[in-house]
Design an enzyme around this catalytic site. Structure first.
Site, short mmCIF file in Angstrom:
data_model
loop_
_atom_site.label_atom_id
_atom_site.label_comp_id
_atom_site.label_asym_id
_atom_site.label_seq_id
_atom_site.Cartn_x
_atom_site.Cartn_y
_atom_site.Cartn_z
N HIS A 1 -3.72 -29.75 -9.61
CA HIS A 1 -4.28 -29.66 -10.97
C HIS A 1 -5.55 -28.80 -10.89
O HIS A 1 -6.40 -29.02 -10.03
CB HIS A 1 -4.60 -31.06 -11.48
CG HIS A 1 -5.49 -31.07 -12.68
ND1 HIS A 1 -5.24 -30.31 -13.80
CD2 HIS A 1 -6.64 -31.75 -12.94
CE1 HIS A 1 -6.19 -30.51 -14.68
NE2 HIS A 1 -7.05 -31.38 -14.19
N ASN B 1 -9.81 -25.72 -17.08
CA ASN B 1 -9.00 -26.93 -16.91
C ASN B 1 -8.14 -27.13 -18.15
O ASN B 1 -8.65 -27.48 -19.22
CB ASN B 1 -9.96 -28.11 -16.70
CG ASN B 1 -9.23 -29.43 -16.51
OD1 ASN B 1 -8.05 -29.56 -16.80
ND2 ASN B 1 -9.95 -30.43 -16.03
N CYS C 1 -4.93 -35.55 -17.60
CA CYS C 1 -4.65 -34.37 -16.76
C CYS C 1 -3.48 -34.61 -15.81
O CYS C 1 -2.90 -33.65 -15.29
CB CYS C 1 -5.88 -33.97 -15.97
SG CYS C 1 -7.27 -33.52 -17.00
N1 ACO Z 1 -25.19 -25.06 -17.71
C1 ACO Z 1 -26.38 -25.15 -17.11
N2 ACO Z 1 -26.88 -26.30 -16.64
C2 ACO Z 1 -26.11 -27.40 -16.78
C3 ACO Z 1 -24.86 -27.38 -17.39
C4 ACO Z 1 -24.39 -26.14 -17.88
N3 ACO Z 1 -23.20 -26.01 -18.48
N4 ACO Z 1 -24.34 -28.63 -17.38
C5 ACO Z 1 -25.25 -29.41 -16.77
N5 ACO Z 1 -26.32 -28.67 -16.41
C6 ACO Z 1 -27.54 -29.11 -15.73
C7 ACO Z 1 -27.79 -30.58 -15.91
O1 ACO Z 1 -28.46 -30.86 -17.10
C8 ACO Z 1 -28.62 -30.88 -14.70
O2 ACO Z 1 -29.95 -30.47 -14.95
P1 ACO Z 1 -31.21 -31.30 -14.39
O3 ACO Z 1 -31.08 -31.22 -12.89
O4 ACO Z 1 -32.36 -30.56 -14.95
O5 ACO Z 1 -31.04 -32.67 -14.93
C9 ACO Z 1 -28.06 -29.96 -13.63
O6 ACO Z 1 -27.37 -28.91 -14.33
C10 ACO Z 1 -27.09 -30.65 -12.70
O7 ACO Z 1 -26.17 -31.40 -13.49
P2 ACO Z 1 -24.98 -32.18 -12.88
O8 ACO Z 1 -24.17 -32.80 -13.97
O9 ACO Z 1 -25.50 -33.08 -11.83
O10 ACO Z 1 -24.19 -30.97 -12.22
P3 ACO Z 1 -23.02 -31.00 -11.19
O11 ACO Z 1 -23.38 -30.20 -10.01
O12 ACO Z 1 -22.47 -32.37 -10.97
O13 ACO Z 1 -21.90 -30.17 -11.96
C11 ACO Z 1 -19.86 -30.61 -13.16
C12 ACO Z 1 -21.38 -30.65 -13.20
C13 ACO Z 1 -19.41 -29.16 -13.02
C14 ACO Z 1 -19.33 -31.18 -14.45
C15 ACO Z 1 -19.35 -31.44 -11.94
O14 ACO Z 1 -19.91 -32.72 -11.95
C16 ACO Z 1 -17.88 -31.55 -11.90
O15 ACO Z 1 -17.18 -30.61 -11.64
N6 ACO Z 1 -17.31 -32.76 -12.15
C17 ACO Z 1 -15.91 -32.96 -12.26
C18 ACO Z 1 -15.58 -33.02 -13.70
C19 ACO Z 1 -14.20 -32.52 -14.05
O16 ACO Z 1 -13.61 -31.69 -13.42
N7 ACO Z 1 -13.71 -33.07 -15.17
C20 ACO Z 1 -12.49 -32.63 -15.73
C21 ACO Z 1 -11.62 -33.74 -16.10
S1 ACO Z 1 -11.06 -34.67 -14.73
C22 ACO Z 1 -10.13 -33.63 -13.85
O17 ACO Z 1 -9.49 -32.79 -14.40
C23 ACO Z 1 -10.16 -33.80 -12.42
#
Ligand code: ACO
Length: 324
Positions: A251, A281, A112
């Site tokens: 980004h 993204n 990215c």
């Molecule tokens: N829909 C519904 N529920 C979901 C989904 C979904 N798409 N994905 C995960 N869940 C559930 C999980 O299973 C979990 O359930 P549980 O509590 O029963 O176990 C719950 O939601 C929480 O999951 P987390 O992974 O802890 O959710 P979080 O609040 O961290 O959000 C996310 C996930 C959006 C991916 C977040 O961690 C994030 O934004 N991370 C950054 C990742 C990113 O941006 N990557 C891109 C590449 S790097 C960059 O460009 C910067």
């Protein structure tokens, strides 16, 4: 004197994939995706919309704005990790499509952060070869690298391309400075395998396929801290106050990362350009797409100070300052 952006362009695929469409593919909801990421919809490539084709269209638009003909282009640097072929490079395909016969061309893979790294390479090249013109392009079709059964990742990404034309000018504007970093020790928090090896000595039995895999929470934490440090460090080095920034183009990863970063930096939210809700993204394409939108919307005036920053797999991250 500096490396000036003469023109910007972008290209998005026609097809839109909404959060409601994703509800039919994985167990998720519009409400969950919107509240956790800020993303409503994203674009998905179809036929004739490979990374090199989106990149070619974005480049043509940037050259048209810059009033630069294809024969004047000396170098094409393409930031991507989702070209349809590993070899030749995406840059060579774009060079062929454009008919940029006078240019040499190569790819940069910094995930990215690719566009920021490519922009820095272009800037450094022009400081030595001052009478040249360069195309820097970020283009991605991450839909081809997404596991559409994995709700942790498939909700995040989208396809698109953005491009800029660079020239070195005897003017008090252009790229001011960059502050770039990599930390390969953290590779396993965000990665994508290459195709399996056909060399039996190098078999990769644990290769789950060419898909993005990610520890979302860890990525989130590192992304905010790393971009904040890179930006503060750069501003101190260049003796620039946060209040002097006219526009910040981060980004476009997700809205929660951006909000946290913005509040920790203490920059006025109205100065931050955000379009993640429309495109998700788009990895290396996200900054040049946002830059082109901001430019065409008239958000950038001659003399404005622009701050760009990114974070991605590797990990790779950094920030750059540009005087428009
Ligand atoms: N829909 C519904 N529920 C979901 C989904 C979904 N798409 N994905 C995960 N869940 C559930 C999980 O299973 C979990 O359930 P549980 O509590 O029963 O176990 C719950 O939601 C929480 O999951 P987390 O992974 O802890 O959710 P979080 O609040 O961290 O959000 C996310 C996930 C959006 C991916 C977040 O961690 C994030 O934004 N991370 C950054 C990742 C990113 O941006 N990557 C891109 C590449 S790097 C960059 O460009 C910067």
């Amino acid at each position: 004197m500096g490396t000036v952006i003469l023109g910007t362009g972008s290209c998005l695929p026609e097809k839109r994939l909404s959060n409601h469409d994703l509800e039919k593919l994985v167990e998720t909801s519009d409400e969950w995706i919107l509240s956790r990421t800020g993303i409503s919809t994203r674009r998905i490539s179809g036929k004739g919309e490979e990374a090199f084709q989106l990149g070619t269209t974005a480049a043509r638009k940037a050259m048209a704005m810059a009033n630069v003909s294809v024969d004047e282009i000396d170098l094409i640097i393409v930031a991507t990790m989702s070209s349809h072929m590993t070899m030749p490079s995406c840059a060579c395909f774009i060079q062929k499509e454009l008919g940029a016969d006078n240019a040499f061309a190569y790819d940069v893979n910094a995930a990215c952060s690719g566009f920021l790294f490519a922009l820095d390479s272009g800037d450094k090249f022009l400081r030595v070869e001052q009478n040249k013109k360069i195309l820097v392009i970020g283009t991605e079709t991450l839909s081809s690298r997404t596991d559409w059964k994995d709700r942790n990742t498939c909700i995040l990404f989208g396809d698109g391309a953005g491009a800029v034309v660079l020239e070195y000018k005897e003017e008090e504007r252009g790229v001011v400075a960059s502050n770039l970093f990599s930390d390969g020790t953290l590779w396993n928090l965000l990665y994508m395998h290459a195709a399996s090896s056909s060399n039996p000595e190098l078999e990769q039995p644990d290769n789950p396929g060419v898909h993005i895999l990610m520890e979302g929470r860890e990525v989130f934490k590192y992304a905010v801290k790393a971009m904040e440090a890179a930006i503060n460090d750069l501003l101190i080095r260049e003796n620039i106050e946060m209040d002097s920034i006219d526009l910040m183009i981060p980004h476009q990863a997700n809205i929660r990362i951006l909000k946290k970063l913005v509040s920790r930096l203490g920059i006025n939210q109205e100065k931050v350009f955000i379009n993640v809700q429309k495109y998700g993204n788009t990895s290396a394409a996200s900054i040049p797409i946002a830059l082109d939108e901001a430019n065409r919307e008239g958000r950038l005036k001659r003399g404005d100070l622009l701050l760009v920053c990114s974070f991605g797999g590797g990990f790779t991250w950094g920030a750059s300052l540009l005087r428009w």
